[in-house]
Structures are given as structure tokens and as C-alpha cells.
Design a protein around this motif. Sequence first.
Motif, PDB file in Angstrom:
ATOM      1  N   LEU A  64       0.820  -1.207   0.000  1.00 17.65           N
ATOM      2  CA  LEU A  64       0.000   0.000   0.000  1.00 17.65           C
ATOM      3  C   LEU A  64       0.857   1.261   0.000  1.00 17.65           C
ATOM      4  O   LEU A  64       0.638   2.182  -0.793  1.00 17.65           O
ATOM      5  CB  LEU A  64      -0.940   0.006   1.206  1.00 17.65           C
ATOM      6  CG  LEU A  64      -1.912  -1.173   1.339  1.00 17.65           C
ATOM      7  CD1 LEU A  64      -2.871  -0.930   2.498  1.00 17.65           C
ATOM      8  CD2 LEU A  64      -2.685  -1.383   0.044  1.00 17.65           C
ATOM      9  N   LEU A  65       1.839   1.333   0.899  1.00 18.50           N
ATOM     10  CA  LEU A  65       2.663   2.535   0.998  1.00 18.50           C
ATOM     11  C   LEU A  65       3.552   2.712  -0.226  1.00 18.50           C
ATOM     12  O   LEU A  65       3.783   3.842  -0.682  1.00 18.50           O
ATOM     13  CB  LEU A  65       3.506   2.490   2.277  1.00 18.50           C
ATOM     14  CG  LEU A  65       2.719   2.590   3.589  1.00 18.50           C
ATOM     15  CD1 LEU A  65       3.642   2.414   4.787  1.00 18.50           C
ATOM     16  CD2 LEU A  65       1.976   3.917   3.680  1.00 18.50           C
ATOM     17  N   SER A  66       4.069   1.598  -0.766  1.00 16.80           N
ATOM     18  CA  SER A  66       4.909   1.690  -1.964  1.00 16.80           C
ATOM     19  C   SER A  66       4.105   2.269  -3.123  1.00 16.80           C
ATOM     20  O   SER A  66       4.576   3.143  -3.858  1.00 16.80           O
ATOM     21  CB  SER A  66       5.454   0.315  -2.330  1.00 16.80           C
ATOM     22  OG  SER A  66       6.274  -0.193  -1.296  1.00 16.80           O
ATOM     23  N   ARG A  67       2.892   1.773  -3.308  1.00 22.09           N
ATOM     24  CA  ARG A  67       2.060   2.257  -4.411  1.00 22.09           C
ATOM     25  C   ARG A  67       1.648   3.713  -4.190  1.00 22.09           C
ATOM     26  O   ARG A  67       1.661   4.525  -5.122  1.00 22.09           O
ATOM     27  CB  ARG A  67       0.817   1.370  -4.539  1.00 22.09           C
ATOM     28  CG  ARG A  67      -0.155   1.783  -5.636  1.00 22.09           C
ATOM     29  CD  ARG A  67       0.504   1.741  -6.991  1.00 22.09           C
ATOM     30  NE  ARG A  67      -0.461   2.038  -8.052  1.00 22.09           N
ATOM     31  CZ  ARG A  67      -0.119   2.524  -9.223  1.00 22.09           C
ATOM     32  NH1 ARG A  67       1.159   2.784  -9.505  1.00 22.09           N
ATOM     33  NH2 ARG A  67      -1.034   2.748 -10.145  1.00 22.09           N
ATOM     34  N   LEU A  68       1.286   4.057  -2.964  1.00 23.73           N
ATOM     35  CA  LEU A  68       0.902   5.436  -2.668  1.00 23.73           C
ATOM     36  C   LEU A  68       2.061   6.397  -2.901  1.00 23.73           C
ATOM     37  O   LEU A  68       1.871   7.533  -3.358  1.00 23.73           O
ATOM     38  CB  LEU A  68       0.404   5.544  -1.229  1.00 23.73           C
ATOM     39  CG  LEU A  68      -0.976   4.929  -0.946  1.00 23.73           C
ATOM     40  CD1 LEU A  68      -1.230   4.882   0.555  1.00 23.73           C
ATOM     41  CD2 LEU A  68      -2.074   5.719  -1.660  1.00 23.73           C
ATOM     42  N   GLY A  69       3.289   5.960  -2.582  1.00 28.20           N
ATOM     43  CA  GLY A  69       4.451   6.801  -2.829  1.00 28.20           C
ATOM     44  C   GLY A  69       4.635   7.089  -4.303  1.00 28.20           C
ATOM     45  O   GLY A  69       4.978   8.207  -4.705  1.00 28.20           O
TER      46      GLY A  69
END
Length: 501
Positions: A64-69
Motif C-alpha cells: 500500500l505505501l509503496s504504491r501510494l508513494g
Amino acid sequence: MAAGIGSGRGLLATMAVVVVCSGVVQGYLTPLLPGIGAHLGIGSVGQNNLYLLSQLAFAVLTPLLSRLGDLYGHRRVLRVSVSMVTGGSLLMAAWPATATLALGMSLQGAVVGFFPLLAGILRSRAPELGRTGMSVLVGALLVSIGAGGLVAGSLSEGHAVAGLWTAVPLSAAALTAALVLPEGSAARGGHFHFGAATLLTLGLVALVLVLAQGSAWGWASPASWGTAALALVLLAAWVAVEHRAAHPLVKVRLLRGSRLAVVNVHTFCLAFGAIGFLGANAVFLGTEPDEAGYGMGWGSRTIALVSLAMVALGCLGSTVTPRLAGRVGDRTMLALGGAVCAAGFLTMTATDGAPAPYLVGALLVGLATGIFEAVTRTLAAEVVAEDETALSVGLNELALSLGAAIGAAVIGALFAAHRAAPDGRLTLAAFRWSWTVCAGVALLGAAAGLAFRHGTAERGPAPAHPTGPAHPTGPSHPAGSPHPAGPARAEQPLARNGDAA
């Protein structure tokens, strides 16, 4: 080299503050669990379940955080992540209770986003630093993991929950550093696939829940079978949705590459025991032998020293792995990591957790952790085409987080199945079964490593829909894993000796 924050040493020093917070958050809670559990009335199973909850948060937040970044910018998502960690740390320290520990540890799972987001900023703002900059950050991470546990353990010697304050000032400093960091490369744009994120999150929660509670529910009960079926349906639906999505959360098509699949299977198997057992390790070390007939009866500070020794051996393992791989080959190093990990758990099993052999076994597990993380991080970046490097590393990070979460869940189920009546204290059989299962899964990882073959970089089939810019901005790096994959371009293989097909 510029001295300001925007590039060079100033940028690296500011990032190091965030990385130190990451290491402390990863290392300070485990040695505190036995003392906090006794203070708050949380039993051994509950302590392991808290550790399991943190691992589940890591697994869910990794993609989730990788994609949001990628979508909204590394700096923006980094600030949100650090804020979550700061809030969770303060919540646990100010109002220690079972519920606040569970919520705080879940919020602290956002630490999994620190390293990949920082790597994206570093690569775009100071590419001249290259692997030197990454090495500095890794060194800061390793030192802070061990030091955080030692400081927290020392604080808790006088009062069980005092060590919970360890992460509060450091997370506040990390939030300040995140606010002054420059932005990295421009956000790539696109859409966040909420449907895929929901399916993945619910599927992982259902899977870990049935593994953790299956023994209490009864493995043949409708609750166990129903939850297991729900997990499989949700995860299968997630894979189907990702294959059709124009903007997938995770490019699961990369898993079709046989060499990446081997690396991920090995990562999962080694993380299952080497990381999944850390909560149980603290429980064993903190158990009073006069009452239970096993354990060390050690306090938080001594448990933290053991954790520090394991980290030091892991650092040694990661340092020597590239040189050894140059001599014997990557396939041999993968098998060696699995064998060393299995040897550590078998040493514990064969001696029924006697103090000296147990510590030898724990140190072997720490050594194996450094070996497997060093070689898998590198190979995950090398077995795919250059423009899919970070995506491949992200899948490998997910395999590590899942392995750790499921390992902790299985250990929790074994604990629940081996409690002595009427007081519910764990029996030695609970640990003996846990060590044996971890050894068996590590041996499966060693066998998977023997199946690895070098070759040209694999590219999966083209997606059915355009997915936006192909080149990723930075690798993913999970909590508890001190070794990054390096630059986003594909490097020369770690070693080729002895790895011909």
C-alpha cells in the motif's frame, strides 16, 4: 558535495534521523513483551499475538505505501507514515493497555514505508551517492535496531512500561526530519486501486486469523474452515482483479518468472522462522524456569542484549555473503542460509532449550537472517528486466512480510494448543513444536534455494492495459529487514560461479 539538506551529506544526515527511528521502532518492543505482559496481565499467547499483529501490519502496508508513494510523491507519503508511527508510539507510552498496544503496534507498521520512500528521494536528489549512501543508511538502521532494544530494556528494568517511551522522542525527531526533506522525483500519477487494496487486506487478515485461532476454534470447526475458505476466495479475487487492472496495486504477473518465484519462496520460508519466531524468543527468554521448568527468567535488558547479539551476527552474515557468493555461487548461498537457520532451530529442539545451546541456536538464526536477506535482496533486483527492478523487489518484500506474519501466526497456534491446565501456562512442548516447525520450513527454503538457476533477466508478459510509466522510483524495504536491494537499475549478478543451469 553540497552541504545543504537538498543533496549530499546534508540530505543523508537528515535521512539517517528517519532511519534511526525506523530501527528503534523495529527493535525496542520485542524485549519488553515479557515484562509488559506480566505488568498488564497479558499471557504468553497474547504477547505472541501482539507480535503477530505487528507483522500483519507490515504485510498489509508494504504494497500500500509503496504504491501510494509512486502515485502521490515519496515525501508526502513518508510524512504520513512517520506521523502514524509517532502517534502509535505516543499512544502506547502514555496509555499502556492491551487495546492501546494493539492499536499502537498497528500504527507503527507504517515504518515499513520509511526505507523505500527514502530510497526514492535519495536516488533522484543525490544519485552520485549511489550505494555508498544506501550503505550509510543500512548501517544506521542496524545500529539503531540493537541500540533501541538495549535502551528500552534498560529503562524497563525499573518499571515494566517505562521502555515504551524509547521511541517517542526519536519518532518526533524523525517527523521533523521528514518535514524538511526535499521532494524526490515527481509523482507518477495514476489511480490507487481501492478494490485491490481492500481484497488484499481482508484476505491477509482472514489467512492470519485462521492460522492464529484455528487451534482454539478447532481445525475442523465451521469457523476455521469458513475463515480459510474466505481467505482463499479473497486472495484469488485479488489476483484476478490485479491481472485485469489498468493501474494494479501489485504486478502479480512478475511471479510467473520462475527464478523470482524461487527467490520469493526462499524468502518466505526463511522469514517464517527467523523473523516470525522473535516474539516467541522473547517469551522463552523471559519465562521463569523455577515456575515453568524451562526458560531463562531474564529481564528486558538481558533479552535486549541477546537481540543485539543476533543483530550483530546478522550484520556479519550480510557482510560476508557477497564475497562468499563470489566463490561458491548464489544457489549455494541460498541453500546455506536455509541450512544455518534450520541448524539453529534444531539445536534448540535437540537440547530442550537448555540455556547455552539455546543461545547458540538463536545466534545461528541471527546469522542466517543476515545471509538470506543479503542474497535475496540482490537477486530480487537482478532476475527481472531493468525497468521492473523495484516492482520485483516489492514482491520480495511482500514475501518476507507474509512469511514473518504467518510464521508468528503458526507459532501462536502451537502455543494455544500446548497450555498446561489449570493456569494456562505454556508447556515446553509448545516451544519444542515451534522450533521443529521453523526448522522444517527453513529446510524447505534451503531446498528451494537449490532450485535457483542464473539466466537472463526475465520479463513477464505485457499487461492487458497500460499501467503508466514502467520505471519504478525505488525499492521496497520492510520493517525488520536491514538490507536494501540497492539502486533501481539491475546490477551484475551477485555471483555466477557454480550456478549454471
